[in-house]
Design an enzyme around this catalytic site. Structure first.
Site, PDB file in Angstrom:
ATOM      1  N   ARG A   1       3.227  -9.067   6.277  1.00 20.90           N
ATOM      2  CA  ARG A   1       4.361 -10.012   5.481  1.00 20.90           C
ATOM      3  C   ARG A   1       3.337 -11.906   5.817  1.00 20.90           C
ATOM      4  O   ARG A   1       3.824 -12.441   5.610  1.00 20.90           O
ATOM      5  CB  ARG A   1       5.803 -10.753   6.274  1.00 20.90           C
ATOM      6  CG  ARG A   1       6.718  -9.045   5.631  1.00 20.90           C
ATOM      7  CD  ARG A   1       8.389  -9.685   5.928  1.00 20.90           C
ATOM      8  NE  ARG A   1       8.550  -8.530   6.300  1.00 20.90           N
ATOM      9  CZ  ARG A   1      10.276  -8.098   6.759  1.00 20.90           C
ATOM     10  NH1 ARG A   1      10.473  -9.259   6.862  1.00 20.90           N
ATOM     11  NH2 ARG A   1      10.490  -7.308   6.680  1.00 20.90           N
TER      12      ARG A   1
ATOM     13  N   ASP B   1      -8.234   8.916   3.042  1.00 20.70           N
ATOM     14  CA  ASP B   1      -7.693   8.446   2.074  1.00 20.70           C
ATOM     15  C   ASP B   1      -6.319   7.794   2.881  1.00 20.70           C
ATOM     16  O   ASP B   1      -6.460   7.075   3.123  1.00 20.70           O
ATOM     17  CB  ASP B   1      -6.727   9.726   1.249  1.00 20.70           C
ATOM     18  CG  ASP B   1      -6.429   9.249   0.160  1.00 20.70           C
ATOM     19  OD1 ASP B   1      -6.936   7.671  -0.465  1.00 20.70           O
ATOM     20  OD2 ASP B   1      -5.614   9.825  -1.193  1.00 20.70           O
TER      21      ASP B   1
ATOM     22  N   HIS C   1     -10.755   4.880  -8.394  1.00 16.68           N
ATOM     23  CA  HIS C   1     -10.844   6.502  -8.580  1.00 16.68           C
ATOM     24  C   HIS C   1     -10.233   6.881 -10.054  1.00 16.68           C
ATOM     25  O   HIS C   1     -10.822   5.897 -10.557  1.00 16.68           O
ATOM     26  CB  HIS C   1      -9.231   6.200  -7.686  1.00 16.68           C
ATOM     27  CG  HIS C   1      -8.989   5.802  -6.367  1.00 16.68           C
ATOM     28  ND1 HIS C   1      -9.274   4.470  -5.629  1.00 16.68           N
ATOM     29  CD2 HIS C   1      -8.084   6.400  -5.740  1.00 16.68           C
ATOM     30  CE1 HIS C   1      -8.470   5.302  -4.428  1.00 16.68           C
ATOM     31  NE2 HIS C   1      -8.318   5.754  -4.248  1.00 16.68           N
TER      32      HIS C   1
ATOM     33  N   HIS D   1      -7.199   3.784   3.143  1.00 19.03           N
ATOM     34  CA  HIS D   1      -6.474   2.963   2.634  1.00 19.03           C
ATOM     35  C   HIS D   1      -5.931   1.683   3.353  1.00 19.03           C
ATOM     36  O   HIS D   1      -5.455   2.570   4.261  1.00 19.03           O
ATOM     37  CB  HIS D   1      -5.268   3.511   1.316  1.00 19.03           C
ATOM     38  CG  HIS D   1      -6.258   3.158   0.360  1.00 19.03           C
ATOM     39  ND1 HIS D   1      -5.925   2.522  -0.822  1.00 19.03           N
ATOM     40  CD2 HIS D   1      -6.273   5.095  -0.266  1.00 19.03           C
ATOM     41  CE1 HIS D   1      -6.821   3.681  -2.128  1.00 19.03           C
ATOM     42  NE2 HIS D   1      -7.170   4.686  -1.129  1.00 19.03           N
TER      43      HIS D   1
ATOM     44  N   GLY E   1      -4.083   3.543  -7.291  1.00 20.59           N
ATOM     45  CA  GLY E   1      -3.246   3.895  -8.414  1.00 20.59           C
ATOM     46  C   GLY E   1      -2.458   5.012  -9.394  1.00 20.59           C
ATOM     47  O   GLY E   1      -3.937   5.831  -9.367  1.00 20.59           O
TER      48      GLY E   1
ATOM     49  N   ASP F   1      -9.323  -3.236  -3.968  1.00 21.41           N
ATOM     50  CA  ASP F   1      -9.208  -2.846  -4.894  1.00 21.41           C
ATOM     51  C   ASP F   1      -8.132  -2.921  -6.153  1.00 21.41           C
ATOM     52  O   ASP F   1      -6.622  -3.949  -5.307  1.00 21.41           O
ATOM     53  CB  ASP F   1      -9.139  -1.252  -4.469  1.00 21.41           C
ATOM     54  CG  ASP F   1      -7.366  -1.237  -4.571  1.00 21.41           C
ATOM     55  OD1 ASP F   1      -6.884  -1.479  -3.830  1.00 21.41           O
ATOM     56  OD2 ASP F   1      -6.932   0.481  -4.945  1.00 21.41           O
TER      57      ASP F   1
ATOM     58  N   GLU G   1      -8.352  12.186  -9.981  1.00 19.91           N
ATOM     59  CA  GLU G   1      -7.735  12.682  -8.725  1.00 19.91           C
ATOM     60  C   GLU G   1      -6.606  13.832  -9.538  1.00 19.91           C
ATOM     61  O   GLU G   1      -6.378  15.069  -9.654  1.00 19.91           O
ATOM     62  CB  GLU G   1      -6.958  11.936  -8.446  1.00 19.91           C
ATOM     63  CG  GLU G   1      -5.449  12.089  -6.966  1.00 19.91           C
ATOM     64  CD  GLU G   1      -5.678  11.057  -6.351  1.00 19.91           C
ATOM     65  OE1 GLU G   1      -5.253   9.876  -6.456  1.00 19.91           O
ATOM     66  OE2 GLU G   1      -4.513  11.281  -5.293  1.00 19.91           O
TER      67      GLU G   1
HETATM   68 ZN   LIG Z   1      -7.688   6.855  -2.307  1.00 19.80          ZN
END
Ligand SMILES: [Zn+2]
Length: 358
Positions: free
Chosen positions: A90, A297, A216, A37, A189, A157, A219
């Site tokens: 930002r 990850d 995903h 990520h 998420g 995603d 998990e």
């Molecule tokens: Zn992940």
């Protein structure tokens, strides 16, 4: 954690030397990473740079204090730190800096190609215009490839916890702006309380635009979530898929259809999807004939990196150099690179392995 049996006739000292040889092999091995990520890759060094750009933030600025800040007490603390890093992204320059510096950390590990999971919604809802966001990641991608030799591709995603509004926005940005580096569409998420089928229309739209489906699934929930990802979201690869081992029919289906799993061992322990590394089901996945890839990850957040994860996989699967090279080639095969790029990276892995001398 080290359950690799000592080969017959070797002392413990020999075994340690063998492991450090393997670590050296892994460090130089050309690799592809498929499940990592964007914000979750911000190392203390990168966070320090971002914090220096925004002195009003509560995140410590000096790397030493940051190391302490990154030592998680529990999962709630992890989420708190993650969100404080999100708060540092930002403007478009923050996005560009983060992306390029993540590629720099990858280059140090000999990662040659990465499909980075990017969540545009987190930035656009904070007021960064979508076009500026896309321009920033694309600019970083081109510089990283030219200057660092790391090819980045994007998986946009949906942050599942943010609901259908975020799905609509993610699909819109993916399909309308469609940056050159975008190859796939994902869903991240929490899984509990966020059923996969509701996202079908957004995946349908992305797939119609030529994007690959990589949600995903499985998990923190059971195999039924993976079936939903396959049947409803037309998943071509599964993020995690840890619970697939609870369903032999599912394992057989994944193996038969060559649907790869993106396995992230240390992350599974950190999030408590799996209790201990020794209990990790990776071996069952491999034995069932599933194409398994190794990934990190949210590496700095879980105190790991891709090289460390390859070391963990070597221990759990009892792999030598040839086995590790085969694992690295799984990621090449499971990637969305084109044919010639896959052949080039696979050949590089073979050349490196053939010429390896401990
Ligand atoms: Zn992940």
């Amino acid at each position: 954690m080290n359950d690799r049996p000592a080969p017959v006739g070797r002392t413990l000292g020999d075994q340690e030397a063998l492991l450090s040889d393997l670590d050296a092999f892994i460090a130089g091995l050309p690799k592809a990473e498929l499940h990592v990520h964007h914000v979750g890759s911000a190392s203390p060094r990168i966070v320090a740079e971002l914090a220096a750009r925004h002195p009003d933030s509560k995140v410590p600025h000096d790397p030493e204090a940051l190391m302490d800040y990154f030592t998680f007490r529990d999962f709630a603390h992890f989420i708190q730190v993650y969100l404080s890093v999100v708060d540092l992204i930002r403007d478009a320059e923050d996005v560009r800096l983060l992306t390029y510096e993540v590629a720099r950390d990858m280059a140090r590990q000999n990662i040659r190609y990465a499909e980075l999971t990017v969540t545009p919604y987190s930035s656009t809802r904070r007021g960064i215009p979508d076009a500026a966001f896309v321009e920033a990641i694309e600019d970083a991608r081109k510089s990283a490839e030219a200057e660092l030799g790391v090819a980045l591709r994007w998986c946009f995603d949906i942050p599942g916890e943010a609901g259908l509004e975020s799905a609509e926005e993610t699909a819109r940005i993916a399909c309308e702006l469609k940056p050159e580096g975008l190859v796939s569409f994902g869903l991240g998420g929490p899984e509990i309380g966020v059923p996969r089928p509701q996202f079908k229309p957004y995946f349908d739209r992305a797939i119609a635009e030529g994007l690959h489906s990589v949600p995903h699934a499985g998990e923190t929930t059971g195999p039924e979530t993976i079936w939903d990802a396959l049947n409803e979201l037309r998943a071509e690869r599964i993020g995690h898929g840890t619970s697939s081992v609870r369903d032999p029919k599912l394992l057989a289906h994944l193996a038969e259809h060559r649907i790869p799993l993106e396995v992230c061992p240390t992350s599974n322990i950190a999030t408590r999807a799996v209790r201990t590394l020794d209990e990790h089901p990776i071996k069952e996945m491999v034995e069932a004939g599933v194409l398994v890839t190794i990934n990190s990850d949210d590496p700095p957040m879980f105190g790991t990196d891709l090289n460390t994860e390859y070391g963990v996989a070597a221990r759990l699967l009892g792999l030598d150099e040839a086995g590790l090279a085969a694992l690295a080639k799984n990621a090449v095969e499971a990637s969305f690179m084109d044919g010639p790029a896959k052949a080039r990276l696979a050949a590089e892995i073979d050349t490196y392995t053939a010429s390896w001398r401990p």
